[in-house]
Design an enzyme around this catalytic site. Structure first.
Site, PDB file in Angstrom:
ATOM      1  NE  ARG A  79      -4.193  -1.875   1.153  1.00 47.78           N
ATOM      2  CZ  ARG A  79      -4.496  -3.104   1.585  1.00 47.78           C
ATOM      3  NH1 ARG A  79      -3.878  -3.630   2.600  1.00 47.78           N
ATOM      4  NH2 ARG A  79      -5.436  -3.808   0.976  1.00 47.78           N
ATOM      5  CG  ASP A 157     -13.076  -9.130   0.286  1.00 47.98           C
ATOM      6  OD1 ASP A 157     -12.656 -10.090   0.941  1.00 47.98           O
ATOM      7  OD2 ASP A 157     -12.903  -7.940   0.609  1.00 47.98           O
TER       8      ASP A 157
HETATM    9  P1  ADP Z   1      -7.021  -2.615  -3.114  1.00 45.41           P
HETATM   10  O1  ADP Z   1      -6.404  -2.388  -4.454  1.00 45.41           O
HETATM   11  O2  ADP Z   1      -6.856  -4.034  -2.664  1.00 45.41           O
HETATM   12  O3  ADP Z   1      -8.431  -2.093  -3.044  1.00 45.41           O
HETATM   13  P2  ADP Z   1      -6.070  -0.299  -1.638  1.00 45.41           P
HETATM   14  O4  ADP Z   1      -7.380   0.396  -1.655  1.00 45.41           O
HETATM   15  O5  ADP Z   1      -5.299  -0.263  -0.358  1.00 45.41           O
HETATM   16  O6  ADP Z   1      -6.147  -1.817  -2.041  1.00 45.41           O
HETATM   17  O7  ADP Z   1      -5.189   0.361  -2.801  1.00 45.41           O
HETATM   18  C1  ADP Z   1      -3.860  -0.075  -3.023  1.00 45.41           C
HETATM   19  C2  ADP Z   1      -2.988   1.103  -3.429  1.00 45.41           C
HETATM   20  O8  ADP Z   1      -3.517   1.687  -4.621  1.00 45.41           O
HETATM   21  C3  ADP Z   1      -2.966   2.251  -2.436  1.00 45.41           C
HETATM   22  O9  ADP Z   1      -2.038   2.026  -1.403  1.00 45.41           O
HETATM   23  C4  ADP Z   1      -2.530   3.397  -3.310  1.00 45.41           C
HETATM   24  O10 ADP Z   1      -1.148   3.356  -3.555  1.00 45.41           O
HETATM   25  C5  ADP Z   1      -3.252   3.089  -4.612  1.00 45.41           C
HETATM   26  N1  ADP Z   1      -4.520   3.850  -4.619  1.00 45.41           N
HETATM   27  C6  ADP Z   1      -5.711   3.484  -4.113  1.00 45.41           C
HETATM   28  N2  ADP Z   1      -6.638   4.443  -4.297  1.00 45.41           N
HETATM   29  C7  ADP Z   1      -5.998   5.450  -4.919  1.00 45.41           C
HETATM   30  C8  ADP Z   1      -6.396   6.758  -5.380  1.00 45.41           C
HETATM   31  N3  ADP Z   1      -7.650   7.184  -5.230  1.00 45.41           N
HETATM   32  N4  ADP Z   1      -5.455   7.518  -5.980  1.00 45.41           N
HETATM   33  C9  ADP Z   1      -4.208   7.072  -6.155  1.00 45.41           C
HETATM   34  N5  ADP Z   1      -3.781   5.884  -5.736  1.00 45.41           N
HETATM   35  C10 ADP Z   1      -4.645   5.075  -5.120  1.00 45.41           C
END
Ligand code: ADP
Length: 741
Positions: A79, A157
């Site tokens: 992340r 999920d």
């Molecule tokens: P997932 O992809 O499993 O939903 P996360 O929501 O933690 O996991 O997103 C993983 C990574 O993607 C984040 O740590 C960030 O680096 C990037 N990311 C997520 N949302 C955004 C956003 N709105 N803008 C830019 N980068 C994002």
């Protein structure tokens, strides 16, 4: 538009890891190399993209060898806070440009895909800023006006729109179901109550499917909270009634995001407290946690990752880089692409609806099969069937299993018996298939007679391969009449279908056969018409994949080639799909045939491979691929020709393929098919018509085909459907298995 060759690809895995990401990575890298395109892997997700340096590595064919069976992601995931900032994304853009990368495949959840979309939208501006800062030249910026993006959903999920299954959800179900089965054993010994918490903050998929698959007593999911204020009383009542009717344990499955109709979270600790206080039950809580993300990926997730990865590269190479980013998903048993941001928005919508307590709308968005599973589950958990006032004699429905045992037969019988009883029918169990029907071995089933069957392998009713002939039909007619059978459900393989068909065409001769009959496909061979998948095939596939993983591991210190023989009779489904899931270099199918020239070619390939860096060979052979070129013959041939370069071992996997408890998928599909069959038979019995059919999953949907069509649809000699949809995957298997160059 950039030509294919001027595209340079990169792949990254981001957000929460999930099993099957490695399969996707392998397929992406190998498909790109097969198309002659350069490909980089970005290690540690967006963090690696921002940090650059050694995190961005060029991939070769062998860089992704030996990873198919590994859980998690070998290129790491993270992340990354910096990627949420403009500076971070500018740095990331610089690092991509420095490697000439202009096309990106992102494997992650909705967060990662949202990030990819923002990055792509800003791309031109980011490059302009880099030019202004003197980091890159105008020419370089102008040469890469767009960043092409495609996304694959890696998430346990199964919470994403645009794909029926996310990569990792099936394996997570495996972990949950294994754990719940194990807990039920100990709970049953001590007559305990267990509350089991599974992952799913906004999505009850894992909780609901695992509850159905394990025959749990109660489930709590975010999308559909119990619709009464005092749901605690209702739950306690059902659990208590269950104990009174003879259940030795109770299990409640709680999704981590479960809430009540007021939106108040329902925690597993709260459920435990309720059960202890109101029932005085000895209650334990198990929170499954990260176990659900762990372990080897299931056969399905390996193949899903492979198919989606392969399609993602073909797609990104075929489109204009300025095109809207797409999500490569799996829908109705086919690979699809859909606009990525639509999917992300709809996914967020469910979470918003739940937060706004609009539960009906949230369930609507989850889709028809989710709702159907929930409805079936609610009947199955009852301690007793609904009471019916009969103004006429109750309908009489009989069930039998036919053919070799297929894991999931019991699940189907469990659901059919309970749903039949719940509709007020008398349900008769016929023992040992058509053999039992000919002999008259028929007993009446009650609610508790199928208790615990959901998760059990084998066939509790007994099953038999006998296909009735000649005088047998008189005996069958007599027993159907004596037992006043008005509808017949046949759970089984080829022998079941053939027997039903033979009865069907003798309806004029035997009035007792003028009843509705339905065949439910249950055979590990997956060789039945009218369905893409049969119950049992997924378990067999997983059995094979687990066995081959072990066989491969046994050869660590030697140069060895294995020839592994798998079942399937004349149908190559198990061979091809397990070959794809284990990374076999060659799959021998009866459908394709085997010639001496093929074998000579394979010898040459093995020799040249082992002369270079190869340490392990894997050839998968369908048991009837060729009558003369047997597994022993092939092994002897390779051994002799391999001389000192490598040795050869054969492994005939045999009956382990038919055994074991059914996989979550087989339980789920068995339950859904059985529910539909009971509904079908009910309608036909009510209408007093003798329409007969076989049910199946076609383009992912449950559908019936008229029994009259059986012969027309099959290759009778080889006992398989004339059309076999999965043969199209041969090409992908060949690309993945190409020798490294
Ligand atoms: P997932 O992809 O499993 O939903 P996360 O929501 O933690 O996991 O997103 C993983 C990574 O993607 C984040 O740590 C960030 O680096 C990037 N990311 C997520 N949302 C955004 C956003 N709105 N803008 C830019 N980068 C994002």
């Amino acid at each position: 538009m950039l030509s294919e060759k001027s595209k340079t690809l990169a792949v990254l895995t981001s957000g929460g890891d999930s099993q099957g990401m490695n399969a996707a990575l392998r397929a992406i890298v190998r498909t790109a190399l097969d198309r002659g395109v350069e490909i980089y892997a970005i290690y540690e997700g967006y963090q690696g993209m921002v940090d650059g340096g050694d995190n961005i590595r060029k991939m070769a064919w062998d860089s992704v060898g030996g990873i198919l069976h590994q859980g998690g992601t070998v290129i790491g995931s993270a992340r990354c806070k910096e990627f949420r900032t403009r500076e971070g994304r500018r740095q990331a853009a610089y690092n991509l440009i420095a490697h000439g990368i202009n096309s990106l495949v992102v494997i992650g959840g909705d967060g990662s895909l949202t990030g990819a979309n923002i990055f792509r939208q800003e791309w031109t501006e980011l490059l302009n800023e880099l030019v202004e800062q003197g980091e890159i030249t105008r020419e370089v910026a102008d040469a890469n006006p767009h960043l092409a993006v495609v996304g694959l959903v890696g998430s346990i999920d199964n919470d994403m729109f645009g794909t029926d299954m996310t990569i990792g959800a099936d394996t997570a179900l495996h972990r949950i179901v294994e754990a719940v089965d194990a807990i039920v054993n100990t709970a049953s010994s001590h007559q305990r109550t267990f509350v089991i918490e599974v992952m799913g903050r906004h999505c009850g998929y894992l909780a609901l499917v695992s509850a159905l698959a394990t025959g749990a007593d109660w489930v709590l999911i975010p999308e559909s909270p119990p619709n009464v204020e005092n749901w605690e009383n209702k739950m306690c009542e059902v659990l208590m009634e269950g104990r009174r009717s003879g259940r030795r344990n109770s299990t409640v499955i709680v999704a981590e995001g479960a809430c009540d109709i007021n939106g108040t979270p329902i925690t597993s600790e709260y459920v435990k407290k309720v059960l202890e206080e109101r029932l005085g039950a000895d209650t334990r809580v198990t929170i499954l946690g990260h176990v659900q993300r762990g372990g080897a990926p299931s056969a399905f997730d390996r193949n899903l990752g492979t198919l989606l990865g392969h399609a993602a590269v073909n797609y990104i190479l075929s489109v204009d880089p300025s095109a809207e980013p797409q999500l490569i998903g799996f829908h109705e048993n086919s690979v699809t692409h859909v606009p990525l941001m639509d999917c992300v928005q709809k996914t967020h919508q469910v979470a918003e609806l739940i937060a706004a307590k609009e539960y009906n709308k949230a369930m609507e968005l989850r889709g028809a099969s989710f709702k159907e599973i929930f409805r079936t589950f609610r009947t199955l958990v009852r301690a007793k069937p609904h009471q019916h006032e009969h103004d006429q004699a109750p309908k009489r429905l009989a069930i039998l299993c036919s053919g070799a045992p297929a894991p999931g037969m019991n699940t189907a019988a469990w659901v059919a018996v309970r749903l039949g009883l719940d509709k007020g029918y008398i349900v008769l169990g016929i023992e040992n298939g058509f053999d039992g029907l000919i002999e008259g071995h028929i007993r009446e089933m009650d609610w508790m007679s199928v208790n615990g069957w959901a998760s059990r392998g084998g066939a509790e009713l007994g099953t038999h391969r006998r296909i009735p002939q000649g005088k047998d039909f008189y005996a069958i007619a007599r027993h159907l009449e004596q037992n006043q059978v008005q509808g017949l459900l046949i759970v089984g393989g080829w022998s079941g279908y053939e027997s039903a068909y033979q009865m069907h065409i003798r309806r004029e001769e035997f009035p007792a056969f003028n009843i509705p009959m339905v065949c439910l496909p249950a055979t590990i061979n997956n060789n039945l018409p009218g369905t893409e998948l049969s119950v049992g095939a997924d378990t067999a596939l997983n059995n094979i994949v687990e066995a081959v993983d072990k066989i491969k591991q046994s050869a660590v210190a030697s140069r060895r080639c294995f020839v592994v023989e798998v079942m399937g009779r004349y149908c190559g489904y198990l061979a091809l799909m397990s070959g794809l899931a284990t990374g076999a270099e060659r799959v021998y199918l009866h459908e394709e045939g085997v010639t001496l020239r093929d074998l000579q070619n394979d010898v040459e390939l093995l020799l040249s491979g082992f002369r270079h860096s190869k340490r392990l060979g894997l050839m998968l052979r369908n048991e009837r691929a060729n009558e003369l070129y047997t597994t022993a013959f092939m092994s002897a041939l390779f051994e002799e020709e391999g001389s000192d370069l490598f040795d050869v071992r054969q492994a005939i996997l045999g009956h382990l393929q038919q055994g074991g408890d059914p996989s979550p998928f087989d339980r789920n599909i068995a339950a859904r098919l059985a529910a539909r069959c009971v509904q079908y038979l009910g309608e036909k019995m009510e209408a007093e018509v003798s329409d007969s059919a076989f049910i199946g999953m076609l383009t992912g949907k449950l559908q019936f085909t008229r029994l009259d069509d059986f012969q027309r649809m099959v290759d009778y000699k080889y006992q398989r459907p004339k059309e076999q949809w999965w043969l199209k995957y041969r090409e992908i298997a060949k690309v993945m298995a190409k020798p490294s160059t």
